[in-house]
Structures are given as structure tokens and as C-alpha cells.
Design an enzyme around this catalytic site. Structure first.
Site, mmCIF file in Angstrom:
data_model
loop_
_atom_site.group_PDB
_atom_site.id
_atom_site.type_symbol
_atom_site.label_atom_id
_atom_site.label_comp_id
_atom_site.label_asym_id
_atom_site.label_seq_id
_atom_site.Cartn_x
_atom_site.Cartn_y
_atom_site.Cartn_z
ATOM 1 N N LYS A 116 -2.093 -3.798 -4.015
ATOM 2 C CA LYS A 116 -2.123 -4.494 -5.300
ATOM 3 C C LYS A 116 -2.621 -5.927 -5.134
ATOM 4 O O LYS A 116 -3.328 -6.459 -5.998
ATOM 5 C CB LYS A 116 -0.731 -4.484 -5.925
ATOM 6 C CG LYS A 116 -0.289 -3.114 -6.417
ATOM 7 C CD LYS A 116 1.056 -3.198 -7.105
ATOM 8 C CE LYS A 116 1.456 -1.870 -7.739
ATOM 9 N NZ LYS A 116 1.662 -0.815 -6.747
ATOM 10 N N GLU A 200 4.866 -11.606 -9.800
ATOM 11 C CA GLU A 200 4.097 -11.846 -11.024
ATOM 12 C C GLU A 200 5.010 -12.329 -12.142
ATOM 13 O O GLU A 200 6.207 -12.030 -12.160
ATOM 14 C CB GLU A 200 3.411 -10.550 -11.482
ATOM 15 C CG GLU A 200 2.282 -10.098 -10.607
ATOM 16 C CD GLU A 200 1.600 -8.862 -11.151
ATOM 17 O OE1 GLU A 200 0.476 -8.591 -10.716
ATOM 18 O OE2 GLU A 200 2.193 -8.165 -12.001
ATOM 19 N N HIS A 235 11.041 1.478 -14.766
ATOM 20 C CA HIS A 235 9.602 1.252 -14.567
ATOM 21 C C HIS A 235 8.827 2.553 -14.420
ATOM 22 O O HIS A 235 7.686 2.544 -13.964
ATOM 23 C CB HIS A 235 9.344 0.355 -13.342
ATOM 24 C CG HIS A 235 10.087 -0.939 -13.382
ATOM 25 N ND1 HIS A 235 9.830 -1.911 -14.312
ATOM 26 C CD2 HIS A 235 11.099 -1.413 -12.618
ATOM 27 C CE1 HIS A 235 10.640 -2.937 -14.126
ATOM 28 N NE2 HIS A 235 11.422 -2.658 -13.108
ATOM 29 N N ARG A 292 -6.481 8.292 -8.663
ATOM 30 C CA ARG A 292 -6.175 9.733 -8.708
ATOM 31 C C ARG A 292 -6.054 10.151 -10.163
ATOM 32 O O ARG A 292 -6.152 9.324 -11.073
ATOM 33 C CB ARG A 292 -4.846 10.012 -7.996
ATOM 34 C CG ARG A 292 -3.711 9.142 -8.529
ATOM 35 C CD ARG A 292 -2.374 9.486 -7.907
ATOM 36 N NE ARG A 292 -1.356 8.511 -8.173
ATOM 37 C CZ ARG A 292 -0.641 8.419 -9.289
ATOM 38 N NH1 ARG A 292 -0.877 9.256 -10.279
ATOM 39 N NH2 ARG A 292 0.297 7.506 -9.434
#
Length: 672
Positions: A116, A200, A235, A292
Site C-alpha cells: 500500500k 492515514e 472493515h 484480482r
């Protein structure tokens, strides 16, 4: 086109790929672990090969073994599905070296988007908007905390190599940062073998909107519109829909073009999903790219009339994209509900067990992905990798099925979903079906007031207090029991329960109870029917019809219909779109067991001890965390049920524990 492919996965995605491959005349090879020897995906493929014991790292994550099987069976390509090895660049490279086609993006693209942190740096150079945060390599705890303080709370800690909601923590205060970071890193290393995290800014009331992209080997790339995946727990996505409510044509184009730019920046090939976090004002930021096919891809298929697995196979075989961007259109609205073996009322704790009874809605299984948008008259689709009688094990994701519906507009799709969930019946383990129905019918979801915190914000409405079973529910259970007794008497005269008495009617009590209340039901035999008594009320009941578990009774002349499935001492009653679970205390069977003694803290499911948060002799308050278990790659905290003393710790970090195992000895000093 290929003549044979190996499917390096299990469950519904393996079944889904096999269906499309067979429609195209391609033979399929299934791989399976010892736990999946009788699984549905094994049955639907042309060939199957055992690859190892149940743990995924010894079977479905054995890249060398999977490639060996592909070569031995003559497969030309490997479809990785999603999860397991689908985003493993080493596996993609190994396939190429073995002369096999990896049905997915090149290893370089997986590598670029696999981290990420690196992906966000790359997106910055491609002018794709990013959320403020720290995505660097410095993993010192104090440094990361300083970065969080600089960004401003709340912040989101996220495993750099993660996905599926694993290795993510929201931190609201600086003083909570260290504990959250340690937990996040533990879960990340256990799930992905990499404990690197990024920090973040956590947006308030954000929406999770993702764009489906597709690229071929010739440099062409298109976006197949968006999916709204805002409704989440832990999440992880719960409901998905396409198109996103409130999406304007201009914003759709801007997000689609940003997603295509992201894909082209890494030389992408095949199906991919670019995920964005979006503010309520319409601004959006890049989160990550999943290299994917996604679990929620069916909603895109339903609104476009396309088979994305077929596109994957054609692109992997070197063919061009079947359609250009200006040829793609949106038709209607689609919703997907993920039906899981889990207990929403207990923090969505995964459940394991056998699917003793499973009745699905009246659905057309268009396994090929050709939905209503392509002219198909059906509005409901079910993708599932299990059948009635199969087991949900602790080794893999506890998904039972994906329920997908289509409508001319969102209102029609919502109506189809509500009805389909009302018809879905599962007995043998806990599921989220009832919760999904409440969620779909809730005001915020039905009005498209969406954000990733919807479930938590409306917890009181979505998790109502348990209510005692109604008289019609109890009556259906009683009718099922009485009919069963009567059928048994046909072959055993000593089991006769006709209720005949010379001078008086037979009166008996059926001791039913549920989570809310014990409700003994008085039954008085009256010729062809029964008089029921409950809490001073009476009603006359007759059995009109019984077809398997389906019953029709009359209660004071009013027809009541439903299904009753008995599982040991439990009666599962499905009526009016609701599922009620009743415990029947059989006075002859003595089947009930006493409650466990106070102070005994047990494992809610099989798992591993990953952290001890207390010590022998410690005095703790109610709610204090005592230890952390990991099960199904999720962490579960065991807390003190009341104020008390820890008398002994019975397991150490790293120990495996069985469901129901006593974890520690605890003496209560103050009642909960």
C-alpha cells in the site's frame, strides 16, 4: 482459448470459475485440502487432486504443489480466484517460469500494488488523489506515533500488505496509539507475513466506492463503472451495490478515468479493482488496488450483462477486450449480501458447524453471470460453494453464499433483496441472515444515507433486544412436535399420543423457551385439534397441512404458515420472514445441560492465544481485557465478566485451544 485450466482456490469462486469455463468448453482441475474432500467445488470440476492438510499454508498456499498438479494434469493456465495466492507475485512468476498462464495481472503489477505504501507513492506520480498520511518505510513505534499526531486524530492504521479488513485499527487518541499499533502488527504478520503498517487520516462518514477496471495485453483498458461498498463491519464489506447511489455522470467519469490511470501506471492486465474513499461532498481519494477479481464482482455483472470470468479467460489467452469504453452501459440496479456463518449479536464472531438444513430463495442460479441486464427474466442469483449437509470449518473464511439481486431501479432491487432474505433458511450454526434483513430494511440504507460507520451509528436499531417468541411461532413449533409424535405412533402403538381419555381431555405442557424468556405452552387435546394456553391467553389450533418442514395451521380460525426444522432440542421456526429459535425441554430425554460454573471463561471458538494481558493473582474490574485469541485470522479479546481475581492462566501465548476450552480460572468478587 485454453482447453484445460486449474482452479487454485475453493468455495464459491472455484464453483463460479468452473461454471464459466465449462460453458466455454474448457475442462477444469480442482485442488482441495483434506478438509474439502467432499466440497462442492471438487464435485463440479472435471478432475480433482488432493494437495495437503486443512491449514491453508499446507494446502491452498502451497504454490509449488499447485504448479506441480497443473503440469501433471495437463492444465495450460491457473485461475487463482481471490484470496490465497491470487495477489502473490512470486506465484505469478513461478507460473510463467513453468510455462503456465497466470490468469491475472503480471507479477510486476501485483508487486507495484501489493504494498500500500509503494502503491500510494506511485499513484502520486500518476496524479491520482491520495488521503493525507504516512506511507514510508520507517516503522519505529515512536516515529509512527509522531506521524499520527501530525496528521491529526482519528487516524487509521493499516497493514501495508493487507486486505479484507485484516490488520486495520482506528485510533482516536494519541495515548491509545501504542496498543493499537501492537495489535495491528500482530494481526498483519499472522495474516500476511509482513507487519509493516501505514498511517492515514481517518475520514468522518466516508463512503467506500470502488471502480472495476479491465485491461488486455494490447494496452487497452476500460472501467466497468462503480460499486458502493460502504456498509462494513470490522472493515469488511457486508452489502455491496452497483451503481453507487447519488453518483453523477461527471463524478463517475472522473473516478473511472482515475482508476484507468492507476491501472495503466503499473502496466495492468486482466480484472482489477481500484478502491477509493469518498467524502460526502463527492471528493475522493485512492486507497488501494486489488489485483484480482473481487468477491462483489457479481453486481457489476448484473448491471452490465457481462461475465467477468469469461473476460479474464479471453484476456489471459491473448484476446482483446470484448468491448470498448463507449460500448459499456449500466442497466438497472444490483445488490449483493454476503451470507456468513457468524453471530452479529456477539461482535460478528465467526461460527463453525454443519449446515443441517439450508433452504435458499426461489432463485435462478445464472452461474455464467448472464443476468437480468442481458434480458434474463430472473432477478435473483446465488453464488455458493456449500450445500446442505456441508460443514463450515475453522480453517477458511466462513462465507456460506453471496445473494445477488437485480431490479429496474434501487427500490425494486431492495424489495427483491428483502424478500430473498426472508426466504433464506439455515439451521446448524449462527448466521447473519436476520441481521442483513434488518439492515436492508433500515431507514438509512433504504434511503441511501451511506457511510462506512452506518452499522455502528445505528447499532440500537440494527441490534434490537431479544423479544419472546409470539404465540403463532410457539404454535407452529407445537404443531410440528405433535404431528411428529402422531406419525411415530403409526408404527409404535406405545407411542400413541392421540390424547384419548375416558372421562377428561388430556392436558400437557410443552416447555419451550428462547433467548428472551421461558414460555411453557399448555396443550389441551380436543378431537381434531388442540386448545393452547399461554400466559392466561387461549387459542384453538388445528393442523391444516404438512409438507416436509412446511406447515399450515389455523389459530382461532386464522391461517398461519411457516417451516419448522428440529435440530436436537432446538426448534427453528421460519415464518413471516423471521427466524425464531426455541429450546424444547423434553422431560423424558433429560437432554439439557447445566450452565457452566461462574468464573469459567471459555474459548468461543477454536483458535490460538496471541497475547496475555493479565497475570496470575491480578485483581481486575469488569470488562478488563484478559487475553487475546486469534481465530479465522481475526483477533478476539476475552474480557472479565465482572470484577474479580485471576486465579490461574491455563494457556500460554502460541497455544492452540479448542472451542469451549477453559482459558483461565477466575474468581468473581462482585456480581456482573
Amino acid at each position: 482459448m485454453f482447453t484445460k485450466i486449474l482452479i487454485a482456490n475453493r468455495g464459491e469462486i472455484a464453483c463460479r470459475v468452473a461454471a464459466t469455463a465449462h460453458r466455454l468448453g474448457i475442462k477444469t482441475v480442482a485442488v482441495y485440502s483434506e478438509a474439502d474432500a467432499n466440497a462442492k467445488h471438487v464435485a463440479v470440476c472435471d478432475e480433482s487432486v488432493l494437495i495437503g492438510p486443512p491449514p491453508a499454508k499446507e494446502s491452498y498456499l502451497r504454490a509449488d504443489r499447485i504448479i506441480e498438479v497443473a503440469l501433471a494434469t495437463g492444465a495450460q493456465a491457473i485461475h487463482p480466484g481471490y484470496g490465497f495466492l491470487s495477489e502473490n507475485e512470486d506465484f505469478a512468476e513461478a507460473c510463467a517460469k513453468a510455462g503456465l498462464v497466470f490468469i491475472g495481472p503480471p507479477a510486476s503489477a501485483i508487486r507495484a500494488m501489493g504494498s500500500k505504501s509503494a502503491a500510494k507513492a506511485l499513484m502520486e506520480t500518476a496524479d491520482v488523489p491520495l488521503v493525507p498520511g504516512y506511507h514510508g518505510d520507517n516503522q519505529d513505534a515512536d516515529f509512527l506515533r509522531q506521524q499520527a499526531d501530525r496528521i491529526g486524530y482519528p487516524v487509521l492504521l493499516k497493514a501495508s500488505a493487507g486486505g479484507g479488513g485484516k490488520g486495520m485499527r482506528i485510533v482516536d487518541r494519541s495515548e491509545d496509539f501504542k496498543a493499537a499499533l501492537e495489535s495491528c502488527k500482530r494481526e498483519a504478520i499472522n495474516s500476511f507475513g509482513d507487519d509493516k503498517v501505514l498511517v492515514e487520516k481517518y475520514l468522518i462518514r466516508p463512503r467506500h466506492i470502488e471502480i472495476q477496471v479491465f485491461a488486455d495485453t494490447r494496452g487497452d483498458c476500460v472501467y466497468l463503472f462503480e460499486r458502493d461498498c460502504s456498509v462494513q463491519r470490522r472493515h469488511q464489506k457486508v452489502l455491496e451495490e452497483a451503481p453507487a447511489p447519488g453518483m453523477t455522470a461527471e463524478r463517475r467519469r472522473a473516478m473511472g478515468e482515475a482508476a484507468v490511470a492507476a491501472a495503466k501506471a503499473v502496466g495492468y492486465v486482466g480484472a482489477g479493482t481500484v478502491e477509493f474513499i469518498a467524502n460526502q461532498d463527492g471528493s475522493f481519494y485512492f486507497m488501494e488496488m486489488n489485483t484480482r477479481l473481487q468477491v462483489e464482482h457479481p453486481v457489476t455483472e448484473m448491471i452490465t450483462g457481462l461475465d467477468l470470468v469469461e473476460w479474464q479467460l479471453r484476456v489471459a489467452a491473448g484476446e482483446p477486450l470484448p468491448k470498448k469504453q463507449d460500448e459499456l452501459r449500466i442497466h438497472g440496479h444490483a445488490l449483493e449480501a454476503r451470507i456468513y456463518a457468524e453471530n452479529p449479536e456477539k461482535g460478528f464472531l465467526p461460527a463453525i458447524g454443519t449446515l443441517r438444513h439450508m433452504h435458499t430463495p426461489r432463485a435462478v442460479h445464472f452461474e455464467t453471470g448472464q443476468g437480468a441486464a442481458a434480458g434474463h427474466p430472473a432477478a435473483i442469483r446465488i453464488d455458493s460453494g456449500v450445500r446442505s449437509g456441508d460443514a463450515i470449518s475453522p480453517f477458511y473464511d466462513p462465507m456460506i453464499a453471496k445473494l445477488i439481486v437485480w431490479g429496474e431501479d434501487r427500490a425494486e432491487a431492495l424489495a427483491h433483496m428483502s424478500q430473498a432474505l426472508a426466504e433464506y433458511q439455515v439451521v446448524g450454526l449462527a448466521t447473519n441472515v436476520a441481521f442483513l434483513k434488518r439492515l436492508v430494511e433500515s431507514a438509512p440504507f433504504s434511503q441511501a444515507d451511506l457511510d462506512t460507520g452506518l452499522i455502528e451509528r445505528h447499532r440500537d436499531a440494527l441490534f434490537p433486544a431479544a423479544q419472546p417468541a409470539s404465540l403463532p411461532v410457539l404454535a407452529l413449533a407445537a404443531a410440528s412436535l405433535l404431528a411428529s409424535e402422531k406419525n411415530g405412533a403409526a408404527s409404535d402403538p406405545w407411542a400413541d399420543t392421540s390424547g384419548w381419555r375416558m372421562n377428561a381431555a388430556l392436558v400437557r405442557s410443552l416447555d419451550f423457551g428462547d433467548e428472551a424468556k421461558r414460555q411453557p405452552l399448555t396443550v389441551t387435546y380436543e378431537g381434531e385439534g388442540w386448545q393452547l394456553g399461554l400466559d392466561g391467553r387461549t387459542a384453538r389450533m388445528t393442523l391444516v397441512e404438512q409438507l416436509g418442514p412446511r406447515l399450515t395451521i389455523k389459530l382461532d380460525g386464522a391461517a398461519v404458515r411457516g417451516s419448522v426444522v428440529r435440530d436436537g432440542e432446538m426448534f427453528h421456526v421460519f415464518t413471516g420472514g423471521e427466524h425464531s429459535t426455541l429450546h424444547y425441554n423434553d422431560p423424558l430425554a433429560h437432554a439439557g445441560e447445566a450452565e457452566a460454573e461462574g468464573g469459567r471463561l471459555t474459548a468461543p471458538m477454536p483458535g490460538k492465544i496471541v497475547a496475555l494481558l493479565t497475570e496470575k493473582g491480578a485483581t481486575v474490574e469488569k470488562g478488563a481485557p484478559l487475553l487475546i485469541m486469534e481465530a479465522m485470522k481475526m483477533e478476539h479479546t476475552i474480557a472479565a465478566p465482572a470484577a474479580g481475581t485471576v486465579e490461574d492462566l491455563l494457556y500460554a501465548v502460541g497455544d492452540q485451544v479448542a472451542e469451549g476450552a477453559q482459558l483461565l480460572a477466575f474468581k468473581v468478587t462482585q456480581a456482573a
